[in-house]
Design an enzyme around this catalytic site. Structure first.
Site: not given
Length: 173
Positions: A65-66
């Site tokens: 997600c980062d």
């Protein structure tokens, strides 16, 4: 009754249930209510007239997600003023703000589905068992018609960045 879909996605190889419809290219983008911060809500209509890249992530506190959010933040400056990049998760708004400040995210707007799960249900990404939104990419034109969709089959997989960006650039011409 809300639609539930099984056999479409996994988390760590384990099957999950997705709540909501499976949207397709050409569908009208469903309305949703989501949070900008704890008290301020936003909706799809707030972005009418703009091309929208919606990057859905389960939680900004995970590696994929980062990376996904950083990648679209990097690309956002190349997309022009008529394009808005939204990252949606169920992270609390202040956790999203902290992430953006730490990661130097300045071109992506983070929105939280924590309160109503309205986006997750409307776009068919709400994971029933976890109450998180499954990773997905939606590109919606200025008239709120879906032009690109990618639902990820496994939560830990990266989206096809190049295909999404190519579809976005074609639309933004």
């Amino acid at each position: 009754m809300t639609q539930e879909r099984t056999g479409k996605a996994t988390v760590g190889g384990q099957p999950i249930t997705l709540v909501g419809p499976e949207l397709k290219v050409g569908d009208k983008a469903p309305a949703f209510t989501i949070n900008k911060d704890l008290m301020t809500e936003a909706s799809l209509s707030d972005y009418t007239g703009q091309i929208k890249l919606i990057s859905v992530v389960p939680s900004l506190d995970t590696d994929v997600c980062d990376a996904q959010t950083r990648r679209f933040n990097q690309e956002a400056s190349k997309l022009g003023d008529g394009v808005v990049v939204l990252t949606i998760s169920v992270d609390l708004p202040f956790a999203q703000s902290r992430f953006c400040a730490t990661a130097g995210i300045e071109r992506v707007i983070t929105l939280s589905d924590y309160k109503h799960r309205s986006f997750g249900e409307a776009y068919g990404v709400l994971i029933k068992e976890l109450q998180l939104d499954q990773r997905a990419i939606f590109i919606i034109d200025a008239n709120d018609t879906i032009r690109y969709v990618e639902y990820l089959g496994e939560m830990s997989d990266h989206p096809n960045y190049e295909a999404a960006l190519a579809a976005l650039r074609e639309l933004a011409k």
